[in-house]
Design an enzyme around this catalytic site. Structure first.
Site, PDB file in Angstrom:
ATOM      1  N   TRP A 207      11.812 -28.475  41.151  1.00 30.67           N
ATOM      2  CA  TRP A 207      12.150 -27.078  41.642  1.00 30.67           C
ATOM      3  C   TRP A 207      12.329 -26.846  43.122  1.00 30.67           C
ATOM      4  O   TRP A 207      12.777 -25.836  43.441  1.00 30.67           O
ATOM      5  CB  TRP A 207      10.835 -26.134  41.448  1.00 30.67           C
ATOM      6  CG  TRP A 207       9.458 -26.642  42.164  1.00 30.67           C
ATOM      7  CD1 TRP A 207       8.730 -27.836  42.371  1.00 30.67           C
ATOM      8  CD2 TRP A 207       9.036 -25.795  43.246  1.00 30.67           C
ATOM      9  NE1 TRP A 207       7.640 -27.863  43.158  1.00 30.67           N
ATOM     10  CE2 TRP A 207       7.957 -26.636  43.776  1.00 30.67           C
ATOM     11  CE3 TRP A 207       9.117 -24.342  43.556  1.00 30.67           C
ATOM     12  CZ2 TRP A 207       7.041 -26.068  44.777  1.00 30.67           C
ATOM     13  CZ3 TRP A 207       8.243 -23.842  44.678  1.00 30.67           C
ATOM     14  CH2 TRP A 207       7.121 -24.588  45.182  1.00 30.67           C
ATOM     15  N   ASP A 208      12.405 -27.850  43.993  1.00 25.67           N
ATOM     16  CA  ASP A 208      12.911 -27.831  45.189  1.00 25.67           C
ATOM     17  C   ASP A 208      14.088 -27.123  45.342  1.00 25.67           C
ATOM     18  O   ASP A 208      14.741 -26.409  45.911  1.00 25.67           O
ATOM     19  CB  ASP A 208      13.304 -29.386  45.625  1.00 25.67           C
ATOM     20  CG  ASP A 208      12.024 -30.404  45.386  1.00 25.67           C
ATOM     21  OD1 ASP A 208      11.015 -30.004  44.988  1.00 25.67           O
ATOM     22  OD2 ASP A 208      12.065 -31.226  46.327  1.00 25.67           O
TER      23      ASP A 208
ATOM     24  N   GLU B  27      -0.544 -29.398  45.276  1.00 21.46           N
ATOM     25  CA  GLU B  27      -0.666 -30.166  44.210  1.00 21.46           C
ATOM     26  C   GLU B  27      -2.088 -30.884  44.592  1.00 21.46           C
ATOM     27  O   GLU B  27      -2.614 -32.137  44.053  1.00 21.46           O
ATOM     28  CB  GLU B  27       0.384 -31.131  44.049  1.00 21.46           C
ATOM     29  CG  GLU B  27       1.612 -30.531  43.334  1.00 21.46           C
ATOM     30  CD  GLU B  27       2.875 -31.453  43.353  1.00 21.46           C
ATOM     31  OE1 GLU B  27       2.907 -32.348  44.282  1.00 21.46           O
ATOM     32  OE2 GLU B  27       3.651 -31.369  42.793  1.00 21.46           O
TER      33      GLU B  27
ATOM     34  N   LYS C 161      -2.071 -29.009  50.370  1.00 21.46           N
ATOM     35  CA  LYS C 161      -0.937 -29.948  50.295  1.00 21.46           C
ATOM     36  C   LYS C 161       0.276 -29.187  51.140  1.00 21.46           C
ATOM     37  O   LYS C 161       1.072 -29.643  52.080  1.00 21.46           O
ATOM     38  CB  LYS C 161      -0.444 -30.723  49.142  1.00 21.46           C
ATOM     39  CG  LYS C 161       0.601 -31.496  49.378  1.00 21.46           C
ATOM     40  CD  LYS C 161       0.891 -32.140  48.180  1.00 21.46           C
ATOM     41  CE  LYS C 161       2.148 -33.178  48.064  1.00 21.46           C
ATOM     42  NZ  LYS C 161       2.526 -33.344  46.720  1.00 21.46           N
ATOM     43  N   GLN C 162       0.572 -28.003  50.480  1.00 20.45           N
ATOM     44  CA  GLN C 162       1.723 -27.224  50.920  1.00 20.45           C
ATOM     45  C   GLN C 162       1.624 -25.913  50.492  1.00 20.45           C
ATOM     46  O   GLN C 162       0.728 -25.267  49.718  1.00 20.45           O
ATOM     47  CB  GLN C 162       2.957 -27.817  50.192  1.00 20.45           C
ATOM     48  CG  GLN C 162       3.220 -27.593  48.970  1.00 20.45           C
ATOM     49  CD  GLN C 162       4.649 -27.861  48.314  1.00 20.45           C
ATOM     50  OE1 GLN C 162       4.397 -29.176  47.595  1.00 20.45           O
ATOM     51  NE2 GLN C 162       5.545 -27.265  48.218  1.00 20.45           N
TER      52      GLN C 162
END
Lengths: 779, 779
Positions: free
Chosen positions: A363-364, A494, A607-608
């Protein structure tokens, strides 16, 4: 973190040979042209540490999945970008000694990636065991003009002897992937031939049956004191043939005062683009064409083509050479990886710089790469990325069906090459379903940016309906909450798995259904015939399905904590012990190397960007105070252990006026690979996250944003810089933006007037005119 | 489900040879003696489908872990019970034709597992390609008297010819595990020898270095019309030696009217019990001893020993031969698997009947097997199971430390052989931590049953403190709930992963801390010196640590839904769509084969008793109405896709007077393997769940339960039966319980009076006396 790359505005430079850094440099100095890519391996034999890599776009191997404990629904294979035949190889024997930088004394070693002209140059002096010294210069590139071709010039000047060199230009297909799951080799030989100065090797991948013919033609020339002796080829070349290997051996004089150069023209042609039975002929055509041009002409064309690319995509930074180098490196690598000409190709996380992550699509692409290509390339480039997914809609529906969804619901895979799911961690494969939303968002984003509404009719709506159908089945009515809930998901963060009501996923799902309903209205009104055809094709019950979607949209549970004024990343997030990242002992970082998975999961650490990713996507829907509260809550908990995270925080910090924070986030990714922050660049570069660096500058520092069919800006200048400037494509116009201490200057390079908004004020700029806007007083 | 085993009270019988069932039968007809075990493979060559298996208790191989995506904390290996040297093999060549049931015509095939006497018999008539017919009868057993030995008698009677047989009794160590992760073989040869009629092969496991010497001695006899010709051995035996293989070849006459029998005495002796340098000598001693006894004497001793075992452990069911066969089969297999003499051994889920699950130790032992051994064997048997865990406390502390826990916190592994964790699914390995509670509960249960309070002083408290310390660190204070929460766990219901506040785990954790504090008081008061020594050894800060535990005990969050009056399996369980199992389409079952993992996870369906497991463990703490509400809520959602589930529901249904339900649950496990319900018996039998079947009858139908140091009963008779009866050990007494239509009869077989409670009334029964109790009127 390493710090060995020499700062330079247009070049990536390594001086001195450190074998321990070789695999890192092999990644950084990689070359590519969208069709093929090559790590910066040496042409001559090298017995030291190396990760050989030549990749041919779209050619993959379905490596049998490795799994600890099988779960229903796991895929049978993981698609790997293949290490293909080595086309750069040139064995070099001086007298009777093999040139090998691992065994001789190396001085004056220098490796330069010339990004302006698009080639790699390596030079060094080697002293062999016998004491013979040679000065070597090797240049090569993957042509962005002749996309199936590469060329090498490899020059040797003897320093302290007269003698002879034996060149063995070879094609070696007996290669393997370092990340092969079961130590298998993936290629079989189909054919080989060698005659005169040309050799050809055709290989076929096991299972997938892709064929690639790699061809090579060499010539040798000698130069005395700058005067070129006519190029000639040594007719006495001897053929060496082995299984999956073909080479020619020839000798040339090495005389003091002269330089002996071997030129190797190579091509990789693939059965993706040619009929298998015509592959060898096609390869010969390419070889004939490029060798007729010759190395210098090819290189001149290459440089010109790169200059044109830079014209569209460059970001110029004054006052900070390292930042300048970093951003150009990222743009260069992205441009090498994907050129947007082929809707069967996509952007692997490592591009053509390594094997890791299988070279598949994540999905990047939709979340991070699309904005870059929208701003820096023709709309077709992004459109092809969208069509890639449209072509895989059938597989996405099959994929959803494997997981129990019906009636045309589509779930795009987490990782894929041909549309089939390749990833096998249940918490990701089955649950990180927000990827479906990113694919819908990319359609919205593409249309918002390009104005190509017709895309909805032709391709977009079909995909959107599949996605909306998925979300509809993925939620359930909670009798407890009297709302729809979405159970068992993994968000972009994640470091939480199998959570309930991830705000980002639920919000995005709701938006997908809303947008699909808008898209339906658009297509109905603009092309009723197409809409009716779609209804039939998709067995779409408009009234009933949209009624159900509307009911979900109206009644979706989206967690909030009213007291804190924040959206809840997931149910019961506030049960966690809330600790700020800055209060963690340094020895505990990065968490993903220091902590066990359960500890990470039950911690509050992110994480992000997750909630914040949603606020980035839909910034128009949320006011600044909402953004500020959520940013202030979540940012301190975010460890940014994904390279995709800091850019989003940089953009949001910019919007909130936190300029220093924004700059710090930018720094975390701009030189991620050049300085090998994460000690993993040897596996390849973080290609997709490079787009995030571009976003940090353009959407962050310059505050660029599309609103109501116009580009708007809220620029600031990081205090460390003197100025920065970039060109941007938007619809019919090309604008140059330069931001310096005084404010922003906006120049219209296009043939039509363009209206932009800066700090909330609209400006219409005539063709060839400029508009300067000062910072508002309250800044 | 299959239905080919012939019903019989004492024997497991298969008639007719169906090669497709062979691997199933190999599991069902397995033999074992606690030290070694052997699947029902054929002695002679068999080229059809077979899973060879000979297992030596405690001898394992650390097979390199196979993993899809690595997570920090995963173990490096998975311990596998090894397939060891084949000791049963006897090559049989008749004339020049090899006897192989896969290639000849087989009639009158019959396999009988005689559970009463503890041996396996197989007989058949085979017609070879040449037309020669032979009648073969093979008997064998693993001796429970001479635990390192097994014996075989293999008889051939020619039907239609006179000729000769070539016997090749062999020991073959060139074996592998079918479940080897990387197709490696696990054994190296150390030594071999063969002379006369004896042969010995010593093998060493790779990595772990266990040595096993397998020995064999054969004799041959001929019988004419019932009169035995003196046993003699053929001195002309030829030695065949290969890598990891040794055999002797000899010939014997086959004459019409005669039976030619080869006896093979075998032994497996292991370096666990002998010094490596004495292994061969030890093996020779065993061989000499058992061959001196002879087959018939050995078998007579075997039968007598089994009769004694049955005396203690039998359950007799009148009126239902299949139920009788089923329960005896379960008791037989459990008794073959674990004898309780060695505190280094434990009970693998497949016992000695297959390789699956690695033969390692699971919480099955504490939760399901302990009650069986408490009721049917001397206390030492269970005590050794507890000491097994005590010996592994150090490893459990190391295991916890790997996951970030400190200060002597212990986390016992999910799966282990030597105390090290072997399992690698994060949601299980790191999160299914309730296993720690089961280990504490087994200590409590053992002491409650046996009265051996001293166990706390010697071993128990040390383990309990390690476990309590773990729980203390595993919870965190929720500012939201103002209580302690336990985030990120997997309960016994593995169809939920990474959930918060699993009621069972949180309740058990709280209880562990309470029980540890009680245990501390006990040890302090009964042996202050020991307590002080423990304080030192464990750096135990009694005041502070118990204060913290008490704070958690007082403030632990245990989810409840007041409206439904149930405990909540986990946070937000009621957000799920609640569907009853009976409303699921049959095609969707079993879920673990039909549904993808995410669908299972977000569904309400329960794999095995979870809240109800807790209500079973602590039945004294919850009143019948609480049990009923929870049972009525959770039972309809339970799919029982673990063989460990129905027994708990059977017991709870019995308590609630749901007799038919209880009986139905009992049926689901009693013949699980005999009828191959789950189509997986070929991998081995479900040994640990067999204990659950015993529990269903004793704790379910008979309602046996320990309360205030006495046994209490609330029996009922399933209407399908005439009666059932069993013996039970309880402290100093041995009681026989017989339940029939009239009620229960309780006979005291011990030398002391015993007080029991039946339907809430106490009865004291004198030695040798009986007490009959009718059902209460309200039944």
């Amino acid at each position: 973190m390493k710090n060995y790359i020499i700062a330079d505005e247009w070049n990536i430079i390594e001086e001195g040979f450190d074998p321990h850094l070789n695999k890192v440099s092999e990644s950084i100095f990689s070359l590519g042209n969208g069709r093929m890519g090559q790590r910066a391996n040496f042409e001559e034999t090298y017995t030291g540490e190396t990760l050989p890599g030549n990749y041919v776009a779209g050619v993959y191997y379905p490596d049998k999945t490795r799994v600890g404990w099988w779960k229903n629904g796991y895929p049978e294979y993981f698609a790997k970008v293949l290490n293909a035949a080595n086309w750069i190889g040139i064995g070099v024997i001086i007298g009777d000694e093999e040139l090998d930088l691992n065994t001789c004394k190396v001085t004056d070693f220098k490796r330069v990636l010339n990004m302006h002209d698009g080639y790699l140059e390596r030079s060094f002096t080697a002293e062999l065991k016998s004491g013979k010294q040679v000065q070597v210069t090797a240049k090569r590139f993957c042509s962005i003009v002749d996309e199936e071709a590469g060329a090498i010039s490899y020059s040797i000047a003897p320093i302290n002897f007269d003698g002879e060199v034996t060149f063995t230009p070879f094609i070696d297909g007996d290669v393997s992937n370092a990340d092969s799951n079961y130590d298998e080799k993936f290629w079989d030989e189909v054919a080989q031939e060698a005659e005169g100065n040309e050799s050809y090797l055709t290989l076929r991948t096991k299972k997938t049956g892709f064929e690639v013919c790699t061809g090579s033609l060499f010539t040798i020339s000698r130069t005395t004191e700058g005067a070129k002796v006519p190029t000639y080829y040594y007719g006495n070349a001897q053929n060496i043939s082995k299984e999956k290997y073909v080479a020619l051996v020839t000798k040339a004089p090495l005389l003091k005062g002269e330089t002996t150069t071997i030129y190797k023209y190579a091509a990789n042609v693939s059965s993706q683009n040619h009929k298998p039975e015509e592959l060898v002929a096609a390869c010969k055509n390419v070889i004939a064409m490029v060798s007729a041009k010759g190395f210098d002409t090819m290189l001149a064309e290459q440089a010109a083509a790169w200059h044109a690319k830079w014209e569209e995509s460059d970001i110029v930074i004054e006052g900070d050479v390292k930042a300048q180098q970093g951003i150009r490196f990222n743009i260069f690598q992205l441009s090498q990886t994907y050129t947007g000409k082929d809707d069967r190709l996509n952007i692997g996380p490592k591009g053509f710089t390594g094997e890791k992550y299988g070279g598949s699509t994540y999905w990047d692409t939709e979340a991070y790469c699309v904005p870059f290509y929208l701003g820096t390339a023709a709309p077709e480039v992004t459109r092809n990325l969208l069509i890639y997914r449209h072509k895989q809609l059938g597989k996405a529906i099959e994929n959803a069906a494997k997981l129990g969804f019906k009636d045309g619901a589509a779930l795009y895979p987490m990782v894929t090459m041909n549309g089939e799911e390749c990833h096998n961690e249940w918490e990701i494969t089955f649950e990180e379903i927000h990827r479906n939303g990113a694919i819908a968002y990319a359609i919205f984003n593409y249309i918002r940016y390009t104005g190509d509404q017709n895309y909805l009719n032709e391709y977009g709506l079909e995909v959107l309906i599949g996605i909306a159908r998925f979300w509809k089945q993925r939620v359930n009515w909670s009798n407890q909450k009297k709302q729809y809930v979405m159970l068992g998901v993994t968000g972009p963060n994640e470091y939480e798995n199998n959570i309930n009501n991830n705000w980002y996923t639920s919000m995005l799902a709701t938006w997908c259904m809303e947008y699909t309903m808008e898209a339906i209205e658009h297509v109905k009104q603009t092309d009723a015939a197409r809409f009716n055809a779609l209804i039939k094709q998709l067995s779409f019950n408009e009234a009933e399905e949209t009624r159900q979607w509307q009911h979900i949209i109206t009644n979706m549970y989206l967690g909030e904590d009213k007291e804190l004024g924040i959206f809840l990343q997931q149910d019961n997030f506030l049960d966690k012990e809330i600790i700020r990242v800055k209060d963690l002992p340094a020895a505990d970082r990065p968490l993903n190397q220091k902590w066990s998975w359960d500890r990470i999961l039950r911690s509050c650490f992110i994480k992000q960007a997750d909630v914040l990713q949603g606020l980035y996507f839909f910034s128009d829907k949320y006011d600044e105070e909402t953004l500020r509260r959520n940013y202030n809550f979540y940012e301190p908990l975010t460890v940014h252990e994904s390279s995709l995270s800091p850019c989003i925080h940089a953009i949001l910090a910019s919007r909130l006026g936190l300029e220093q924070d924004a700059y710090n986030f930018y720094l975390r990714t701009s030189r991620l690979d050049l300085d090998d922050y994460n000690n993993d660049t040897e596996d390849g570069c973080h290609i997709t996250s490079m787009a995030g660096t571009w976003m940090s500058v353009v959407e962050g520092f310059a505050g660029m944003h599309v609103q109501n069919d116009t580009l708007s800006f809220r620029p600031f200048l990081p205090e460390q810089w003197i100025s920065y400037s970039f060109n941007i494509r938007f619809r019919e116009s090309m604008i140059k933006i330069k931001v310096d201490r005084g404010g922003g200057a906006f120049s219209n390079f296009s043939a039509v007037p363009v209206t932009i908004s800066v700090f909330g004020h609209a400006y219409t700029i005539a063709p060839s005119a400029s508009q300067t806007v000062k910072y508002p007083d309250n800044k």
